[in-house]
Design an enzyme around this catalytic site. Structure first.
Site, PDB file in Angstrom:
ATOM      1  N   TYR A   1     -34.428  47.253 -10.234  1.00  0.00           N
ATOM      2  CA  TYR A   1     -33.269  48.144 -10.063  1.00  0.00           C
ATOM      3  C   TYR A   1     -32.572  48.389 -11.398  1.00  0.00           C
ATOM      4  O   TYR A   1     -32.412  47.472 -12.209  1.00  0.00           O
ATOM      5  CB  TYR A   1     -32.248  47.491  -9.121  1.00  0.00           C
ATOM      6  CG  TYR A   1     -32.631  47.521  -7.663  1.00  0.00           C
ATOM      7  CD1 TYR A   1     -32.829  48.721  -6.998  1.00  0.00           C
ATOM      8  CD2 TYR A   1     -32.767  46.337  -6.946  1.00  0.00           C
ATOM      9  CE1 TYR A   1     -33.156  48.737  -5.647  1.00  0.00           C
ATOM     10  CE2 TYR A   1     -33.092  46.340  -5.595  1.00  0.00           C
ATOM     11  CZ  TYR A   1     -33.286  47.551  -4.957  1.00  0.00           C
ATOM     12  OH  TYR A   1     -33.601  47.556  -3.633  1.00  0.00           O
TER      13      TYR A   1
ATOM     14  N   LYS B   1     -18.994  17.575   4.014  1.00  0.00           N
ATOM     15  CA  LYS B   1     -18.518  18.935   4.321  1.00  0.00           C
ATOM     16  C   LYS B   1     -19.527  19.952   3.799  1.00  0.00           C
ATOM     17  O   LYS B   1     -20.394  19.617   2.982  1.00  0.00           O
ATOM     18  CB  LYS B   1     -17.143  19.149   3.671  1.00  0.00           C
ATOM     19  CG  LYS B   1     -17.145  19.032   2.148  1.00  0.00           C
ATOM     20  CD  LYS B   1     -15.728  18.979   1.586  1.00  0.00           C
ATOM     21  CE  LYS B   1     -15.767  18.831   0.073  1.00  0.00           C
ATOM     22  NZ  LYS B   1     -14.453  18.471  -0.486  1.00  0.00           N
TER      23      LYS B   1
HETATM   24  C1  PLP Z   1     -14.512  17.449  -1.382  1.00  0.00           C
HETATM   25  C2  PLP Z   1     -13.550  16.345  -1.378  1.00  0.00           C
HETATM   26  C3  PLP Z   1     -13.947  15.065  -1.805  1.00  0.00           C
HETATM   27  C4  PLP Z   1     -15.285  14.783  -2.439  1.00  0.00           C
HETATM   28  O1  PLP Z   1     -15.202  15.096  -3.809  1.00  0.00           O
HETATM   29  P1  PLP Z   1     -16.463  14.829  -4.762  1.00  0.00           P
HETATM   30  O2  PLP Z   1     -15.981  15.270  -6.101  1.00  0.00           O
HETATM   31  O3  PLP Z   1     -17.553  15.675  -4.249  1.00  0.00           O
HETATM   32  O4  PLP Z   1     -16.753  13.384  -4.685  1.00  0.00           O
HETATM   33  C5  PLP Z   1     -13.046  14.033  -1.669  1.00  0.00           C
HETATM   34  N1  PLP Z   1     -11.808  14.243  -1.148  1.00  0.00           N
HETATM   35  C6  PLP Z   1     -11.392  15.461  -0.756  1.00  0.00           C
HETATM   36  C7  PLP Z   1     -10.023  15.612  -0.204  1.00  0.00           C
HETATM   37  C8  PLP Z   1     -12.240  16.556  -0.871  1.00  0.00           C
HETATM   38  O5  PLP Z   1     -11.808  17.758  -0.501  1.00  0.00           O
END
Ligand code: PLP
Length: 388
Positions: free
Chosen positions: A274, A43
């Site tokens: 700035y 993702k």
């Molecule tokens: C993002 C996510 C993961 C991955 O988690 P990590 O800590 O990056 O391994 C697994 N399951 C769900 C439902 C997530 O949202």
């Protein structure tokens, strides 16, 4: 007009070491039971690493289950030719039911109401139920196991359900009460998986990176809670929590580089940037780096962070600007325009990765890699195929 570049040379860019990503995958997998299967969580553009590139590499390495956050990410992967299971972990409007079906995507059922809405679309959407075992984010509540079982069975008949999963929210913690909490989450999930075992759901999973590392081997649960780890952050060589120790050979594959656009001398008493937030105490040499907060360099690092030049630290002075940042290079020999600065990665004996920057910003490495913006182009080095 075509812009020609014959080498990696931008104002601000990222180099992703594919052979290191491959090593991370292999080393994590080696640390798990032999029959554990990996669902690659890609993702948010593979945590800023480029989802298509990462998915292609992992497909070649045998991964056949992927997880993303939303339908656009999922469709993007399909259009890039990624096969196998693609699970959308978050909400998708029921308006997209047809798209979910036509791209053969698997949608998370975030609630009973949502499941009913999908049924009403008339499309046989492939789905997995999220089970809430204590995080209170999404999923059907698992406190009443009978009710939970009832809901799963009802929608098993009405939709095309191929799995259930839960999410652990403190699996990265060494604290005893957090460990108890995680075991309770796993217990709840196990009870439900037990109840519906006759449905022979293909995908039963509850482990994130940290869960896989610390809880997967508990053989009491193993057969019921599934052998799938949803591997996210560790794949990218970063830690769920800064205190965690990663298996050997796993490290960040991510180097953020920028170019020095100007070097100048400034006099004692001058101000930098700035708001005149930095006053020069001694005659100094200041370099301008062609990266700013619009690239994702957090402005809270103003007068606090540093970049690396030729193995030396160059402190950030003044406020980080939208597209540029000023650093003090007085003590670094021979700094000239056109040289590279490393914002994340290794330089000489120095290492400063996203987890380290996260510590300085009181956040997590996840946020650092996700927040580097699209205009920072990703380049891929060390083809993983060279090492196959
Ligand atoms: C993002 C996510 C993961 C991955 O988690 P990590 O800590 O990056 O391994 C697994 N399951 C769900 C439902 C997530 O949202």
């Amino acid at each position: 007009m075509e812009i020609r570049v014959n080498q990696i040379e931008k104002r601000s860019w990222i180099e992703i070491n594919l052979s290191q990503l491959r090593a991370n995958y292999n080393n994590y997998k080696k640390s798990l039971r032999r029959d554990a299967e990996i669902m690659a969580v890609i993702k948010a553009d593979a945590y800023g690493h480029g989802d298509v590139q990462v998915a292609r590499m992992l497909s070649d390495l045998g991964v056949r289950i992927f997880a993303v956050s939303n339908i656009d990410e999922a469709v993007g992967l399909r259009e890039a030719g990624i096969n196998g299971e693609i699970l959308i972990l978050g909400y998708t409007s029921p308006f997209y039911a047809q798209t979910l079906c036509s791209y053969n995507l698997t949608q998370t059922l975030v609630s009973e109401i949502y499941a009913e809405q999908l049924v009403n679309t008339g499309y046989p959407v492939k789905c997995q139920f999220a089970i809430d075992t204590g995080m209170n984010r999404i999923g059907i509540n698992s406190d009443d196991i009978i009710q939970c079982e009832h809901i799963i069975r009802e929608y098993f008949r009405k939709l095309n359900i191929n799995g259930i999963f839960t999410h652990l929210c403190v699996a990265d913690s060494k604290d005893d009460s957090d460990k108890d909490f995680t075991l309770k989450q796993i217990h709840k999930f196990k009870s439900i998986a037990d109840k519906v075992s006759d449905l022979n759901l293909q995908y039963i999973h509850c482990f994130n990176s940290a869960g896989g590392l610390y809880y997967l081997d508990n053989s009491d649960y193993y057969n019921v809670i599934g052998n799938i780890v949803r591997l996210g952050i560790i794949l990218y060589g970063l830690k769920p929590d800064y205190s965690n120790i990663l298996p050997k050979g796993i490290k960040s594959a991510f180097t953020w580089k920028s170019v020095i656009s100007m070097v100048k001398s400034v006099k004692k008493g001058d101000y930098i940037g700035y708001g005149r937030s930095y006053k020069v105490e001694h005659d100094s040499v200041i370099a301008t780096i062609a990266t700013g907060y619009a690239d994702g360099l957090n402005r809270l690092l103003s007068n606090k962070g540093f970049v690396m030049i030729n193995g030396h630290k160059a402190p950030i002075v003044g406020k980080i600007c939208m597209d540029q940042t000023l650093v003090d290079v007085t003590s670094i020999p021979n700094v000239t325009q056109g040289m590279h600065a490393i914002l994340l990665g290794e330089s000489g004996k120095l290492t400063y990765n996203s987890d380290d920057m996260a510590q300085d910003l009181n956040t997590i490495g996840y946020e650092i890699v996700c927040n580097i913006t699209k205009r920072v182009q990703r380049f891929y080095i060390n083809s993983y195929r060279d090492y196959l």
